[in-house]
Design a protein around this motif. Structure first.
Motif, PDB file in Angstrom:
ATOM      1  N   GLU A  60       0.834  -1.198   0.000  1.00  0.00           N
ATOM      2  CA  GLU A  60       0.000   0.000   0.000  1.00  0.00           C
ATOM      3  C   GLU A  60       0.870   1.250   0.000  1.00  0.00           C
ATOM      4  O   GLU A  60       2.004   1.244   0.482  1.00  0.00           O
ATOM      5  N   ASN A  61       0.314   2.284  -0.596  1.00  0.00           N
ATOM      6  CA  ASN A  61       0.954   3.601  -0.630  1.00  0.00           C
ATOM      7  C   ASN A  61       2.372   3.536  -1.205  1.00  0.00           C
ATOM      8  O   ASN A  61       3.314   4.132  -0.672  1.00  0.00           O
ATOM      9  N   ASN A  95      10.724 -12.157   3.507  1.00  0.00           N
ATOM     10  CA  ASN A  95       9.706 -12.977   2.862  1.00  0.00           C
ATOM     11  C   ASN A  95       8.324 -12.432   3.215  1.00  0.00           C
ATOM     12  O   ASN A  95       8.044 -12.104   4.371  1.00  0.00           O
ATOM     13  N   GLY A  96       7.472 -12.337   2.196  1.00  0.00           N
ATOM     14  CA  GLY A  96       6.133 -11.839   2.429  1.00  0.00           C
ATOM     15  C   GLY A  96       6.001 -10.336   2.434  1.00  0.00           C
ATOM     16  O   GLY A  96       4.926  -9.801   2.735  1.00  0.00           O
ATOM     17  N   SER A  97       7.070  -9.633   2.070  1.00  0.00           N
ATOM     18  CA  SER A  97       7.037  -8.164   2.104  1.00  0.00           C
ATOM     19  C   SER A  97       6.394  -7.557   0.855  1.00  0.00           C
ATOM     20  O   SER A  97       6.194  -6.350   0.792  1.00  0.00           O
ATOM     21  N   GLY A  98       6.096  -8.385  -0.155  1.00  0.00           N
ATOM     22  CA  GLY A  98       5.411  -7.890  -1.345  1.00  0.00           C
ATOM     23  C   GLY A  98       6.287  -7.735  -2.570  1.00  0.00           C
ATOM     24  O   GLY A  98       5.858  -7.134  -3.569  1.00  0.00           O
ATOM     25  N   LYS A  99       7.493  -8.288  -2.543  1.00  0.00           N
ATOM     26  CA  LYS A  99       8.422  -8.117  -3.662  1.00  0.00           C
ATOM     27  C   LYS A  99       7.855  -8.706  -4.958  1.00  0.00           C
ATOM     28  O   LYS A  99       7.808  -8.039  -5.988  1.00  0.00           O
ATOM     29  N   ASP A 146       8.921  -3.310   3.500  1.00  0.00           N
ATOM     30  CA  ASP A 146       8.702  -3.860   4.833  1.00  0.00           C
ATOM     31  C   ASP A 146       7.296  -3.480   5.298  1.00  0.00           C
ATOM     32  O   ASP A 146       6.884  -2.314   5.179  1.00  0.00           O
ATOM     33  N   LYS A 147       6.586  -4.457   5.812  1.00  0.00           N
ATOM     34  CA  LYS A 147       5.248  -4.232   6.368  1.00  0.00           C
ATOM     35  C   LYS A 147       4.346  -3.484   5.393  1.00  0.00           C
ATOM     36  O   LYS A 147       3.732  -2.472   5.727  1.00  0.00           O
ATOM     37  N   LYS A 148       4.312  -4.005   4.157  1.00  0.00           N
ATOM     38  CA  LYS A 148       3.413  -3.541   3.091  1.00  0.00           C
ATOM     39  C   LYS A 148       3.827  -2.221   2.451  1.00  0.00           C
ATOM     40  O   LYS A 148       3.174  -1.753   1.523  1.00  0.00           O
ATOM     41  N   ARG A 149       4.905  -1.625   2.911  1.00  0.00           N
ATOM     42  CA  ARG A 149       5.282  -0.299   2.407  1.00  0.00           C
ATOM     43  C   ARG A 149       6.732  -0.274   1.921  1.00  0.00           C
ATOM     44  O   ARG A 149       7.545  -1.131   2.276  1.00  0.00           O
ATOM     45  N   CYS A 150       7.028   0.743   1.132  1.00  0.00           N
ATOM     46  CA  CYS A 150       8.423   1.022   0.772  1.00  0.00           C
ATOM     47  C   CYS A 150       9.019   1.884   1.874  1.00  0.00           C
ATOM     48  O   CYS A 150       8.589   3.023   2.077  1.00  0.00           O
ATOM     49  N   THR A 173      23.347   4.304   6.085  1.00  0.00           N
ATOM     50  CA  THR A 173      22.374   4.150   7.158  1.00  0.00           C
ATOM     51  C   THR A 173      22.498   2.741   7.741  1.00  0.00           C
ATOM     52  O   THR A 173      23.255   1.899   7.236  1.00  0.00           O
ATOM     53  N   ASP A 174      21.731   2.464   8.781  1.00  0.00           N
ATOM     54  CA  ASP A 174      21.676   1.111   9.340  1.00  0.00           C
ATOM     55  C   ASP A 174      20.311   0.485   9.117  1.00  0.00           C
ATOM     56  O   ASP A 174      19.919  -0.454   9.821  1.00  0.00           O
ATOM     57  N   ILE A 175      19.585   0.975   8.109  1.00  0.00           N
ATOM     58  CA  ILE A 175      18.230   0.484   7.894  1.00  0.00           C
ATOM     59  C   ILE A 175      18.211  -0.976   7.445  1.00  0.00           C
ATOM     60  O   ILE A 175      17.273  -1.721   7.765  1.00  0.00           O
ATOM     61  N   LEU A 176      19.227  -1.426   6.726  1.00  0.00           N
ATOM     62  CA  LEU A 176      19.271  -2.832   6.327  1.00  0.00           C
ATOM     63  C   LEU A 176      19.420  -3.729   7.549  1.00  0.00           C
ATOM     64  O   LEU A 176      18.747  -4.756   7.669  1.00  0.00           O
ATOM     65  N   GLU A 177      20.315  -3.344   8.464  1.00  0.00           N
ATOM     66  CA  GLU A 177      20.507  -4.134   9.679  1.00  0.00           C
ATOM     67  C   GLU A 177      19.218  -4.197  10.495  1.00  0.00           C
ATOM     68  O   GLU A 177      18.820  -5.263  10.995  1.00  0.00           O
ATOM     69  N   LYS A 178      18.544  -3.068  10.613  1.00  0.00           N
ATOM     70  CA  LYS A 178      17.343  -3.012  11.447  1.00  0.00           C
ATOM     71  C   LYS A 178      16.155  -3.715  10.804  1.00  0.00           C
ATOM     72  O   LYS A 178      15.405  -4.437  11.469  1.00  0.00           O
ATOM     73  N   THR A 179      15.977  -3.506   9.507  1.00  0.00           N
ATOM     74  CA  THR A 179      14.806  -4.052   8.826  1.00  0.00           C
ATOM     75  C   THR A 179      14.969  -5.527   8.485  1.00  0.00           C
ATOM     76  O   THR A 179      14.032  -6.318   8.633  1.00  0.00           O
ATOM     77  N   MET A 180      16.156  -5.908   8.025  1.00  0.00           N
ATOM     78  CA  MET A 180      16.391  -7.277   7.558  1.00  0.00           C
ATOM     79  C   MET A 180      17.020  -8.167   8.619  1.00  0.00           C
ATOM     80  O   MET A 180      17.204  -9.365   8.396  1.00  0.00           O
ATOM     81  N   ASN A 181      17.391  -7.573   9.754  1.00  0.00           N
ATOM     82  CA  ASN A 181      18.026  -8.321  10.847  1.00  0.00           C
ATOM     83  C   ASN A 181      19.299  -9.032  10.380  1.00  0.00           C
ATOM     84  O   ASN A 181      19.503 -10.223  10.592  1.00  0.00           O
ATOM     85  N   VAL A 182      20.145  -8.265   9.709  1.00  0.00           N
ATOM     86  CA  VAL A 182      21.404  -8.789   9.202  1.00  0.00           C
ATOM     87  C   VAL A 182      22.578  -8.061   9.855  1.00  0.00           C
ATOM     88  O   VAL A 182      22.404  -7.018  10.485  1.00  0.00           O
ATOM     89  N   LYS A 183      23.756  -8.635   9.683  1.00  0.00           N
ATOM     90  CA  LYS A 183      24.984  -8.013  10.170  1.00  0.00           C
ATOM     91  C   LYS A 183      25.855  -7.642   8.977  1.00  0.00           C
ATOM     92  O   LYS A 183      25.901  -8.369   7.973  1.00  0.00           O
ATOM     93  N   ARG A 184      26.549  -6.530   9.109  1.00  0.00           N
ATOM     94  CA  ARG A 184      27.402  -6.035   8.032  1.00  0.00           C
ATOM     95  C   ARG A 184      28.859  -6.356   8.333  1.00  0.00           C
ATOM     96  O   ARG A 184      29.311  -6.261   9.473  1.00  0.00           O
TER      97      ARG A 184
END
Length: 248
Positions: A19-20, A37-41, A210-214, A226-237
């Motif tokens: 959405e949006n 998974n399930g994020s709408g890709k 993430d959660k139906k949105r971009c 940024t650290d948005i990949l770590e926070k959103t995808m729960n990954v380590k860099r």
């Protein structure tokens, strides 16, 4: 060709999966779509191919694709989905379907069509498989056959849902290099990518769902600041050999 998405919303029955969504995707660059998974890709990719109903607008080169005929859309955009059939036809026959947007049903292939089909087989690295039946190929070979069919469309916009699914590491790297080559040929490439490390290596831009949105859309350079990949995808860099990698 400019690609613009306005107020896109996608639902399965009563369940909203996107959405949006408002995006303007740069031309002649590689844009990777990532997310859990399930994020709408895949749903987003499906909208481009007309495989899914949606609310909102998708414009390509100023044209609302919902108002174009199937053939008109197919001349602008080639979409290769993640799950592919295994028809009992030769690879060459499969690749010839890439030329259907340019002909009526009863038209025969002309010399230009045959040249494009052969060049597409060569570019995909599977010319030696042209007489094999698609249902006898390995998963990776089958993906290359459908990739060759996408090339035969000669579209300015090429879209892939997990282009390298079911491929071994060597063929995966080879196909990603080919996608980079498409950009050099002036194509606009949009691809869902599961491997975040590959996304930041090969793409120019990242769409993070993430959660139906971009939740992020900008260049790879910007997202790495940024650290948005770590926070959103729960990954380590981590870093190695001058590259940035991510692991779960």
């Amino acid at each position: 060709m400019d690609i613009k998405i306005e107020n896109l919303r996608v639902s399965y029955g009563k369940k909203t999966v996107l959405e949006n969504i408002n995006l303007t995707i740069p031309r002649k660059q590689i844009t990777a779509i990532i997310g859990r998974n399930g994020s709408g890709k895949s749903s987003l990719i499906s909208c481009f191919g007309g495989f899914m109903d949606y609310e909102g607008k998708i414009f390509i080169n100023g044209s609302d694709i919902s108002l174009l005929s199937e053939k008109e859309t197919a001349r602008y955009v080639s979409v290769m989905m993640q799950f592919l059939p295994s028809p009992h036809i030769t690879v060459s026959h499969l690749v010839s379907f890439g030329r259907t947007p340019y002909h009526s049903l009863l038209d025969k292939l002309n010399e230009d069509d045959l040249r494009i089909i052969n060049e597409s087989l060569e570019s995909a690295g599977i010319y030696d498989l042209k007489d094999r039946y698609v249902d006898t190929l390995s998963g990776g070979e089958r993906r290359l056959a459908f990739y060759a069919m996408s090339l035969a469309r000669t579209c300015p916009v090429m879209i892939f849902d997990e282009a390298t699914a079911y491929m071994d590491a060597d063929n995966e790297g080879m196909l990603l290099d080919k996608l980079a080559g498409l950009k050099s040929d002036g194509k606009t490439v949009i691809t869902v990518m599961h491997n975040i490390s590959d996304a930041v290596k090969y793409a120019d831009n990242i769409i993070l769902l993430d959660k139906k949105r971009c939740v992020f859309f900008d260049t790879v350079k910007e997202i790495l600041e940024t650290d948005i990949l770590e926070k959103t995808m729960n990954v380590k860099r981590y870093y190695a050999d001058g590259r940035t990698f991510f692991s779960y």
